[in-house]
Design a protein around this motif. Structure first.
Motif, PDB file in Angstrom:
ATOM      1  N   SER A 106      28.763   5.049  29.186  1.00 36.33           N
ATOM      2  CA  SER A 106      29.722   3.966  29.576  1.00 36.33           C
ATOM      3  C   SER A 106      28.959   2.848  29.879  1.00 36.33           C
ATOM      4  O   SER A 106      27.969   2.536  30.429  1.00 36.33           O
ATOM      5  N   VAL A 114      32.706   1.917  36.425  1.00 38.07           N
ATOM      6  CA  VAL A 114      32.585   3.040  35.228  1.00 38.07           C
ATOM      7  C   VAL A 114      33.356   4.034  35.717  1.00 38.07           C
ATOM      8  O   VAL A 114      33.306   5.018  36.515  1.00 38.07           O
ATOM      9  N   THR A 190      33.985   9.573  29.006  1.00 38.00           N
ATOM     10  CA  THR A 190      34.012   8.291  29.733  1.00 38.00           C
ATOM     11  C   THR A 190      34.938   7.252  28.831  1.00 38.00           C
ATOM     12  O   THR A 190      35.258   7.536  27.746  1.00 38.00           O
TER      13      THR A 190
END
Length: 228
Positions: A106, A114, A190
């Motif tokens: 990410s 994140v 992610t």
């Protein structure tokens, strides 16, 4: 007799009049051209061996089928082009949104957190998410405790142990948990932010994600409203 000779000559050289279809530019025979040729064929047939009705019907049927298949092919191409345009238009609305992708990397831009998901195949204890920088160093650990089977969200705002903000860049997400007596690695997904949309090969839609790069729309697991 002169009139008869000229008439016969005109019949023998009927092709010089270039009586072809109206659409001379595309080089294709249309239905009008086919019937003109069929009429000419019938007028020049051997009187002792006239054209069989079945042959004439077969020619007409074959031509009609060929013309229908050609028209259907053109319509399908136009339909496919319209579908691709509609998909691109719909995908353009995804710019600025965040999408969940099958990646453990990410990007932290200094402001947006994140975010991601940890997937547990069964209930687990001591579930942890470790965030590593590009050098492989652990910069933050998220203790998620005991979790049931399923998908669970995590988020990191970029704050380091000393209270400062982590530098911009890519960060790798690692997740582990105790399944019974063993500690196992867990799948971590992610989110990425869509910067633009482009057309890929064979009409596919490709999302260009911030820092991560190109991702096929078919690989996107979830779409969520974007942040700052």
């Amino acid at each position: 007799m002169e009139h008869v000779t000229n008439s016969l000559t005109e019949q023998l050289y009927w092709g010089d009049k270039k009586q072809v279809g109206k659409d001379q530019g595309d080089g294709k025979l249309g239905q009008e051209d086919f019937f003109r040729l069929l009429t000419q064929q019938m007028s020049m047939q051997d009187p002792t061996k006239p054209m069989d009705n079945d042959q004439m019907i077969a020619q007409m049927t074959n031509f009609t089928m060929a013309e229908g298949i050609s028209d259907l092919s053109n319509e399908f191409k136009q339909f496919a082009a319209n579908m691709t345009s509609n998909q691109a238009l719909q995908a353009s609305s995804m710019v600025g949104q965040k999408v969940l992708i099958p990646s453990d990397v990410s990007y932290f831009n200094g402001t947006r957190p994140v975010d991601g998901i940890v997937s547990l195949p069964q209930s687990g204890d001591n579930v942890q998410v470790r965030i590593k920088n590009e050098a492989g160093e652990i910069v933050h650990t998220i203790d998620m405790g005991t979790l049931p089977q399923g998908q669970h969200n995590f988020s990191w705002d970029g704050t380091l142990a000393d209270g400062s903000k982590a530098p911009n860049g890519d960060y790798v997400i690692e997740a582990t948990g105790s399944m019974g007596t063993q500690t196992e690695a867990l799948p971590a997904l992610t989110y990425g932010f869509v910067e633009s949309v482009s057309m890929g090969g064979q009409g596919g839609i490709v999302l260009n994600l911030e820092s991560i790069g190109r991702v096929d729309l078919r690989d996107v697991i979830q779409i969520t409203s974007g942040g700052a």
